[in-house]
Scaffold this active site. Structure first.
Site, short mmCIF file in Angstrom:
data_model
loop_
_atom_site.label_atom_id
_atom_site.label_comp_id
_atom_site.label_asym_id
_atom_site.label_seq_id
_atom_site.Cartn_x
_atom_site.Cartn_y
_atom_site.Cartn_z
N GLY A 1 0.70 -1.09 0.06
CA GLY A 1 0.15 0.11 0.03
C GLY A 1 0.90 1.24 -0.12
N CYS B 1 4.92 -6.30 1.87
CA CYS B 1 5.60 -4.92 1.82
C CYS B 1 4.69 -4.21 3.01
CB CYS B 1 5.15 -4.35 0.57
SG CYS B 1 6.33 -2.81 0.42
N TYR B 2 3.77 -3.30 2.58
CA TYR B 2 3.10 -2.58 3.90
C TYR B 2 2.31 -3.74 4.55
CZ TYR B 2 -0.45 0.38 5.87
OH TYR B 2 -1.26 1.30 6.87
N HIS C 1 7.77 -8.03 -3.50
CA HIS C 1 6.33 -8.23 -4.17
C HIS C 1 6.58 -9.71 -4.83
CE1 HIS C 1 4.30 -4.46 -3.14
NE2 HIS C 1 5.56 -3.92 -3.24
N GLU D 1 4.27 -11.22 -6.26
CA GLU D 1 3.38 -11.38 -7.39
C GLU D 1 3.70 -10.60 -8.57
OE1 GLU D 1 3.14 -9.47 -4.53
OE2 GLU D 1 2.30 -7.42 -4.99
N SER E 1 -24.61 -10.13 -26.50
CA SER E 1 -23.93 -9.22 -27.48
C SER E 1 -23.11 -10.17 -28.45
CB SER E 1 -23.04 -8.46 -26.93
OG SER E 1 -21.85 -9.10 -26.55
N GLY E 2 -23.09 -11.20 -28.31
CA GLY E 2 -22.35 -12.13 -29.24
C GLY E 2 -20.68 -12.42 -28.76
N VAL F 1 -17.52 -12.74 -26.19
CA VAL F 1 -17.08 -13.75 -25.34
C VAL F 1 -17.82 -14.24 -24.20
CG1 VAL F 1 -14.91 -14.95 -24.24
CG2 VAL F 1 -14.54 -13.41 -26.18
N ASP F 2 -18.10 -12.88 -23.33
CA ASP F 2 -18.36 -13.07 -22.18
C ASP F 2 -19.97 -13.22 -22.05
OD1 ASP F 2 -16.15 -12.03 -21.59
OD2 ASP F 2 -16.76 -9.86 -21.53
N SER F 3 -20.77 -12.53 -22.82
CA SER F 3 -22.36 -13.02 -22.90
C SER F 3 -22.54 -14.26 -23.43
CB SER F 3 -23.04 -11.74 -23.16
OG SER F 3 -22.60 -11.56 -24.72
N SER F 4 -21.57 -14.77 -24.38
CA SER F 4 -22.02 -16.01 -25.05
C SER F 4 -21.72 -17.17 -24.12
CB SER F 4 -21.04 -16.08 -26.45
OG SER F 4 -21.33 -15.04 -27.18
N LYS G 1 -10.85 -12.15 -18.09
CA LYS G 1 -11.19 -12.49 -19.34
C LYS G 1 -10.56 -14.14 -19.69
CE LYS G 1 -12.91 -11.13 -23.35
NZ LYS G 1 -14.20 -10.24 -23.29
N1 LIG Z 1 -25.54 -5.29 -28.07
C1 LIG Z 1 -25.93 -5.74 -27.13
N2 LIG Z 1 -27.07 -6.49 -26.74
C2 LIG Z 1 -27.35 -7.04 -25.37
N3 LIG Z 1 -26.42 -7.14 -24.56
C3 LIG Z 1 -25.02 -6.38 -24.64
C4 LIG Z 1 -24.99 -5.89 -25.93
N4 LIG Z 1 -23.77 -5.31 -25.58
C5 LIG Z 1 -23.13 -5.51 -24.70
N5 LIG Z 1 -24.18 -6.09 -23.93
C6 LIG Z 1 -24.05 -6.78 -22.47
O1 LIG Z 1 -23.16 -6.14 -21.80
C7 LIG Z 1 -22.21 -6.99 -21.35
C8 LIG Z 1 -20.65 -6.39 -21.33
O2 LIG Z 1 -20.35 -6.26 -22.80
P1 LIG Z 1 -18.78 -6.69 -22.84
O3 LIG Z 1 -18.38 -6.30 -24.39
O4 LIG Z 1 -17.96 -6.33 -21.80
O5 LIG Z 1 -18.91 -8.37 -23.11
P2 LIG Z 1 -19.14 -9.08 -24.43
O6 LIG Z 1 -19.64 -8.40 -25.40
O7 LIG Z 1 -20.09 -10.37 -23.83
O8 LIG Z 1 -17.80 -9.93 -24.52
P3 LIG Z 1 -16.67 -9.35 -25.22
O9 LIG Z 1 -15.81 -8.70 -24.16
O10 LIG Z 1 -15.95 -10.51 -25.70
O11 LIG Z 1 -17.01 -8.29 -26.03
C9 LIG Z 1 -22.25 -8.28 -22.24
O12 LIG Z 1 -21.75 -9.28 -21.56
C10 LIG Z 1 -23.75 -8.25 -22.49
O13 LIG Z 1 -24.27 -8.79 -21.32
N1 LIG Z 2 4.70 -1.24 -1.52
C1 LIG Z 2 4.48 -0.90 -0.52
O1 LIG Z 2 3.63 -1.33 0.12
C2 LIG Z 2 5.08 0.24 0.18
C3 LIG Z 2 4.74 0.52 1.57
C4 LIG Z 2 5.36 1.78 2.23
N2 LIG Z 2 4.63 2.77 1.63
C5 LIG Z 2 6.79 1.80 2.14
O2 LIG Z 2 7.36 2.54 1.43
O3 LIG Z 2 7.67 0.97 2.80
MG LIG Z 3 -18.78 -7.14 -26.16
#
Ligand SMILES: Nc1ncnc2c1ncn2[C@@H]1O[C@H](COP(=O)(O)OP(=O)(O)OP(=O)(O)O)[C@@H](O)[C@H]1O
Ligand SMILES: NC(=O)CC[C@H](N)C(=O)O
Ligand SMILES: [Mg+2]
Ligand SMILES: O=c1[nH]c(=O)c2[nH+]cn([C@@H]3O[C@H](COP(=O)(O)O)[C@@H](O)[C@H]3O)c2[nH]1
Length: 540
Positions: A76, A103-104, A190, A192, A244-245, A247-250, A396
């Site tokens: 932090g 860290c913090y 860190h 990560e 929307s067609g 990745v997420d909504s499909s 994603k």
């Molecule tokens: N034209 C649309 N009609 C209906 N819903 C939509 C439309 N566009 C977006 N959305 C909604 O908004 C959400 C967020 O959109 P977003 O573009 O992030 O996701 P996605 O279209 O499903 O996937 P991708 O990120 O691959 O485009 C979608 O998952 C869907 O639920």
């Molecule tokens: N990256 C951090 O968590 C920093 C912690 C604190 N601010 C420091 O400088 O030591």
């Molecule tokens: Mg989309």
């Protein structure tokens, strides 16, 4: 003494909603404002153990309900000795759970348990060689002298009683410490970040050996749990899915179809900002190939007229979010009623859109607002639907794995993301029918060339942006005065950070020639060579 950097959440989260409740095993990250909190969660999830980020204000009682196997305190920006620096609920130290402070997080552990932290003579920023004094548990399989990445100005100058030294660097005598009996660990570096060579090994040691987790966070487990949860939540009610067609909504359509079958109705809103031939293709694919019926709503007129004269990007996004909801409500009146609205909202949408720094659904802290993704920041306060967003905690790449595992064809799994507001946020300034046509034609050329050369999978996104300025050119001995097109082609792992793609010059040449020659109204093509940060992927 400095004054503390105020972290966004001023109160304890009221509700802690977590996928971990369904998970037998999870590691909680308590976020003290680090840039890397989500990254820690990702790294743990890569070891197949579920992890998520919660506010540092989360109480011991709330944590008990989540029943985590271990806790990580993030880094932090504050110094622990600042007045008002964020602290955890002290009861957490008595929970008997393994804790790793980063860290913090380590500095806080030291301070709260009776040691001492002070400003270091020399801060350490960047790579440092780590020398291991105790190669057991946390450092098993971590090489002595390994590179770890540092970013601190404060240091531990005295460990609390019972703590032992595990590692040091040239500048930092206490670079890693532990109270083995209580399973409390602290690292100044860190683990990560990718530059920390032994970082992953250390995280695995914490997760598997110290917290005794098993690799239960698998795609199959997520799908099984999500389906169970959707059924329990929805009961026999009907769900309207915003499709929307993409990745997420499909992926969500397949998931909901599996979970609730006929109770699901998919609706696709044609907002008038789709790419060329896209609506037809989507409908055909879903209806003919997947046999999932889709309700097509033509809302082009409404969207375009409500955006007339609007140039501010956030205003555009708000209006688009509102119009989407109006279209869903109208559909619900016509075909419903529907109690639930399902959207393919992901973790990055939530992180980037949060306008109060608190996730409106869960009350958790998220980073400052970058832009309002239409599906999160654009939602009205009095939304009539209850939301179903099972992908809300996923990145994603995790959604792609889920989609693939439930039969979504590669063609959709691998699709580039396309934003819900579509071409409306790729026309800078006012949206007009003329500009939309120009951008559609230019965009088609970009996609055709990238596809034909087998480059599609090399990039995260590849698209065109239209700028509302004009410049002078010469074509066929005539003066032209027309718009420029910006090419935005990027590589990314999760959309949170991105780099511009080193596209071969001959590909850029063909794209540029074709756009200027074939798209009327464009006389210049430029290539955007900005990474994210400091740019964002979309231009608005
Ligand atoms: N034209 C649309 N009609 C209906 N819903 C939509 C439309 N566009 C977006 N959305 C909604 O908004 C959400 C967020 O959109 P977003 O573009 O992030 O996701 P996605 O279209 O499903 O996937 P991708 O990120 O691959 O485009 C979608 O998952 C869907 O639920
Ligand atoms: N990256 C951090 O968590 C920093 C912690 C604190 N601010 C420091 O400088 O030591
Ligand atoms: Mg989309
Ligand atoms: O559905 C969406 N609604 C939105 O309002 C939105 N804004 C950006 N994006 C997509 O999110 C990723 C990150 O984009 P930025 O770097 O521009 O924030 C990129 O993949 C963007 O295409 C959106 N998707």
């Amino acid at each position: 003494m400095n004054t503390a950097v105020t972290l966004p959440t001023e109160q304890a989260p009221q509700k802690v909603e977590s996928l971990g409740q369904l998970n037998r095993q999870m590691i909680v990250i308590l976020d003290f404002g680090s840039q890397y909190s989500e990254l820690i969660a990702r790294r743990i999830r890569e070891t197949q153990v579920y992890s998520e980020v919660l506010s540092y204000r989360t109480t011991a009682e709330q944590l008990r309900q989540l029943n985590p196997k271990g806790i990580i305190f993030s880094g932090g920006p504050n110094s622990v000795y600042d007045t008002g620096a964020p602290r955890c609920d002290p009861e957490i130290w008595n929970m008997g759970l393994p804790i790793l402070g980063v860290c913090y997080g380590m500095q806080l552990m030291v301070q709260q348990l009776g040691g001492e932290v002070a400003k270091a003579d020399r801060g350490e920023y960047g790579k440092a060689s780590l020398y291991i004094d105790d190669p057991t548990d946390l450092f098993t399989n971590v090489e002595d002298g390994t590179t770890m990445w540092m970013s601190h100005g404060d240091s531990v100058i005295q460990m609390p009683e019972q703590f032992e030294l595990l590692a040091h660097t040239e500048n930092t005598p206490c670079a890693a410490i532990a109270d083995h009996d209580k399973k409390l660990y602290g690292v100044q570096f860190h683990p990560e970040v990718v530059h920390s060579v032994g970082g992953i090994a250390l995280i695995r040691n914490f997760v598997y050996h110290i917290c005794e987790c098993e690799p239960t966070w698998t795609t199959a487990a997520f799908v099984e749990q999500a389906i169970r949860e959707i059924r329990a939540r929805v009961g026999d009610k009907r769900v309207l899915l915003a499709l929307s067609g993409g990745v997420d909504s499909s992926t969500l359509a397949f998931l909901l179809h599996k979970a609730i079958g006929d109770q699901l109705t998919c609706v696709f809103i044609d907002q008038g900002f789709m790419r060329k031939y896209e609506p037809e293709r989507l409908l055909k694919l879903f209806q003919e190939q997947f046999h999932i019926p889709v309700e097509y709503v033509n809302a082009r007129e409404r969207f375009i007229s409500s955006l007339s004269g609007i140039t501010d990007p956030e205003e555009k996004r708000r209006i688009i979010g509102r119009e989407f909801i109006i279209a869903f409500e109208e559909t619900s009146r016509r075909l419903g009623p529907f109690d639930y609205l399902a959207q393919g909202t992901l973790y990055p949408d939530v992180i980037e859109s949060a306008n109060t720094n608190v996730d409106p659904q869960t009350g958790e802290r998220v980073a400052v607002k970058i832009k309002s993704h239409h599906n999160v920041g654009g939602l009205p306060k009095d939304l009539r639907f209850k939301l179903v967003e099972p992908l809300r905690k996923l990145f994603k790449d995790e959604v792609r794995k889920v989609g693939r595992s439930i039969g979504l064809p590669e063609e959709i799994v691998q699709r580039h993301p396309f934003p819900g507001p579509g071409l409306a946020i790729r026309i800078i300034g006012e949206i007009t029918a003329e500009r939309l046509n120009i951008l559609r034609d230019a965009d088609l050329i970009v996609r055709q060339e990238i596809n034909q050369r087998g480059l599609y999978h090399d990039y995260w996104q590849a698209f065109a942006v239209l700028l509302p300025v004009r410049s002078v050119g010469v074509m066929g001995d005539q003066r032209t005065y027309a718009y420029p097109i910006v090419l935005r082609i990027i590589t990314s792992e999760d959309g949170m950070t991105a780099d511009w793609a080193r596209v071969p010059y001959d590909v850029l040449e063909v794209i540029s020639n074709r756009i200027v020659n074939e798209v009327k109204g464009v006389n210049r093509v430029v290539y955007d060579i900005t990474s994210k940060p400091p740019g964002t992927i979309e231009w608005e």
